[in-house]
Design a protein around this motif. Sequence first.
Motif, mmCIF file in Angstrom:
data_model
loop_
_atom_site.group_PDB
_atom_site.id
_atom_site.type_symbol
_atom_site.label_atom_id
_atom_site.label_comp_id
_atom_site.label_asym_id
_atom_site.label_seq_id
_atom_site.Cartn_x
_atom_site.Cartn_y
_atom_site.Cartn_z
ATOM 1 N N LEU A 86 0.819 -1.207 0.000
ATOM 2 C CA LEU A 86 0.000 0.000 0.000
ATOM 3 C C LEU A 86 0.859 1.267 0.000
ATOM 4 O O LEU A 86 0.571 2.255 -0.699
ATOM 5 N N ASP A 87 1.956 1.225 0.759
ATOM 6 C CA ASP A 87 2.836 2.399 0.872
ATOM 7 C C ASP A 87 3.609 2.674 -0.409
ATOM 8 O O ASP A 87 4.246 3.738 -0.525
ATOM 9 N N SER A 88 3.589 1.759 -1.366
ATOM 10 C CA SER A 88 4.281 2.018 -2.630
ATOM 11 C C SER A 88 3.668 3.194 -3.373
ATOM 12 O O SER A 88 4.299 3.786 -4.246
ATOM 13 N N GLY A 89 2.420 3.549 -3.014
ATOM 14 C CA GLY A 89 1.751 4.679 -3.638
ATOM 15 C C GLY A 89 1.242 4.394 -5.030
ATOM 16 O O GLY A 89 0.833 5.317 -5.739
ATOM 17 N N LEU A 90 1.217 3.120 -5.450
ATOM 18 C CA LEU A 90 0.802 2.769 -6.804
ATOM 19 C C LEU A 90 -0.628 2.245 -6.870
ATOM 20 O O LEU A 90 -1.181 2.113 -7.970
ATOM 21 N N PHE A 91 -1.214 1.964 -5.674
ATOM 22 C CA PHE A 91 -2.496 1.262 -5.685
ATOM 23 C C PHE A 91 -3.520 2.009 -4.847
ATOM 24 O O PHE A 91 -3.238 2.484 -3.738
ATOM 25 N N GLU A 92 -4.690 2.065 -5.401
ATOM 26 C CA GLU A 92 -5.799 2.703 -4.720
ATOM 27 C C GLU A 92 -6.357 1.797 -3.634
ATOM 28 O O GLU A 92 -6.769 2.272 -2.575
ATOM 29 N N GLU A 93 -6.392 0.496 -3.880
ATOM 30 C CA GLU A 93 -6.873 -0.484 -2.907
ATOM 31 C C GLU A 93 -5.937 -1.692 -2.913
ATOM 32 O O GLU A 93 -5.412 -2.080 -3.961
ATOM 33 N N VAL A 94 -5.722 -2.269 -1.728
ATOM 34 C CA VAL A 94 -4.886 -3.459 -1.579
ATOM 35 C C VAL A 94 -5.597 -4.424 -0.635
ATOM 36 O O VAL A 94 -6.107 -4.006 0.418
ATOM 37 N N GLU A 95 -5.638 -5.695 -1.000
ATOM 38 C CA GLU A 95 -6.214 -6.717 -0.139
ATOM 39 C C GLU A 95 -5.285 -7.928 -0.142
ATOM 40 O O GLU A 95 -4.900 -8.415 -1.207
ATOM 41 N N VAL A 96 -4.895 -8.401 1.049
ATOM 42 C CA VAL A 96 -4.009 -9.567 1.197
ATOM 43 C C VAL A 96 -4.785 -10.670 1.903
ATOM 44 O O VAL A 96 -5.268 -10.476 3.027
ATOM 45 N N GLN A 97 -4.911 -11.848 1.253
ATOM 46 C CA GLN A 97 -5.703 -12.953 1.802
ATOM 47 C C GLN A 97 -4.905 -14.260 1.744
ATOM 48 O O GLN A 97 -4.527 -14.710 0.658
#
Length: 780
Positions: A87-98
């Motif tokens: 998420l901190d990479s600043g490239l993604f609006e949403e991140v989900e880890v499952q």
Amino acid sequence: MTKQSSALVITKDGSEVRKLRLLTGFFVVIFGVFVALPGLAQTYNFNSIQVDGNQRIDSTAIVNYAGIARGTPVTAGQVNAAYQRVLDSGLFEEVEVQPRGNTLVIKVVEYPTINRISFEGNRRLKDENLTQLLESQSRRVLNPATAERDAARITQAYAESGRLAARVTPRVIRRSDNRADLVFEVFEGDIVEIERIGFVGNQNFSDTRLRRVLNTKQAGLLRNFFQQDTFVNDRIEFDKQVLRDFYLSRGYVDFRTLSVNAELARERDGYFVTFNIEEGQQFKFGEITASSDIDGVETALFLEALSLKPGVTYSPTVIENSISRMERLALKQGHDFLRVDPRITRNDRDLTLDVDFAITKGPKIFVERIDVEGNTTTLDKVIRHQFRIVEGDPFNPREIRESAERIRALGFFAGAEVNAREGSTPSQVIVDVDVEEQPTGSLALGGTFSTNDGLGLAVQFRESNFLGRGQSLGLSFSTSTDIRDYSFSFNEPAFLGRNLSAGFRIEYQDLDPSEARFTNSVANFEPSIGFQLGEHSSLRLRYTLARSEIEVSDANAVAGSIIDAEAARGRILKSSVGYTYRYDTRRSGLDPTRGYLFEFGQDFGGLGGDYTFVKTNARAVAEARVWHEEVTLRATLEGGALHSPNNDSRIDDRFIVTSRNIRGFEPFGVGPREIQPGVQDDALGGNYFAVARFEAEFPLGLPEELGITGGLFYDVGSLWGLDQTSANVLYDEFSLRHVIGASIFWDTPIGPLRFNFTRALQKEEFDREQTFDFTISAQF
């Protein structure tokens, strides 16, 4: 695990969907927390990592951001940390880890690419100016944090221009193919002016005097013409330093700015700024001594080189100038690496500061080289000429600082930094000069009006850094009812690479006085060379070649008159050499509240040409600010003498007294006259003149932002002496005229205005008096 990182308002197809996504993300996070609670101590071992949702960003890059290796046991906390890194990479609006068994699934929603950037609502600041402030760029990935920083920078730019209520909102409008428009919606708000600047604690200087020192100004009736009447924090900090420098230069060594209070008015449309200061006592120089334990150094010689005397008001500038003089003297005597350290002893009983200039041996450090950068137009040699040292000379930090000031004083650069750093060895330094070029040419269109010469037009072109060589080039044209003047000038400030200024001036003047019987045209060519003699003195040498002609029409001819006889000689060629010596302490003397100017010049004609003469001019001016610097007193003594061995001077050779010399009289209104009632009334000029002018300028109690002050003056003088005379000539002998008057000065945005109201206390019968004079000079 899902997180939203953008606070932007996002719309798609005209409808807002951001709220729905925020709610969805919130429930996903809450659900993830409850699911994870029973297994906080659980460990995972992933054989594969699956990435979903990425379009532009490669899966391998996303796995690298996550930082989880396949086949290595990881805890739930490490999985959460992986989510945070992606998420901190600043490239993604949403991140989900499952975690799904032995597979780690990473779902991402990429930020869109910026299609274009635009601004809405901005009027005071143009799009191109705001674009320069942005970090976000078209065709790059949209980053909400970057967009928010851009909005903050735009808001700050408006605040610096006085619009503290400005608000900037970044908005994202979705387009197809995962593109988006970034729009900055600007609400500029009104300018917040400084309604009043006040001071608390000032006993020796009035609020009015201190306000003139500050860079920040009060808003007034003409506030639309002022650019510095808005509240800017950085400018207030600068004003605090300027205020301290003002007091220190006047001997108030304990001066402090205790605080600066800026209160916003209840209507939020203006600030009230109050400087809380502590002046302290004024100190003067006490005993001045010099000491040294270096063999061969005679301290008495160093003391003799100083112009500093006990009883003079203390000033750090005076100390700096004294040290510079002593260090230059040391170099002349062959003492390298000497340093002068001022040791100050304070005497509170008599409010004096004793100064002992301790002459010590400094470290043996040499200048390895001088590097110049940033000068895209100006030649290196122009900048290097401002240094009094070259490669291989002993290093002197004071000389480096003075060189930096000389570079800035050129006016060629928007910024100039001079720093020293260690060279190839500890005993060598490299001097870095970093400059930023700025425009040095100007085109001025001016208008003048006076009750003497009527309406006039002036056009002036000037280039102060011609072809980047530091040379000045000027071309001007001016005209009024009676005078037309054309000139071209050129000056080289470092002639032959030395501290010599050389140049020339070509001028043509056509004089057609409306009330005279004659016209006069003069063409001049004047090359000159000048150089400094001392800290305050200079000498300029010149050669002048002039051609002049006086014409009287047949309709205006008067048989046997002096003017007609002079006109009958036709064109006259004059060749002369001359000099002007100048000594001026008004800007750089020991006392910032007073100074004086002395000028003396002579021209010797007869080196060829048709006219032999010696013409002498002298002027002395003394200036002082008194009554806590509220009143400026000025006294001027001026005189001249023309000697023509062959008694053949003409009116264009002799002196003419105008309102610049004696106020209250028209041009050609004073001095010898040839008069035949009903036939002629010719002003002839004079071989000699002497004038004394005394003037006081003071505030009138009006708001200082209006720029209106008053003045009183008294002029006394005479113009007399002719080579040829007749029975019809009057006032050939010395005869004083006395004039008193009052002035109103108005420094307006369109130019300085001056209104003079005069009354002649003593004059001659045929003098031409002028009781009112009004002048204006404007550039636009």
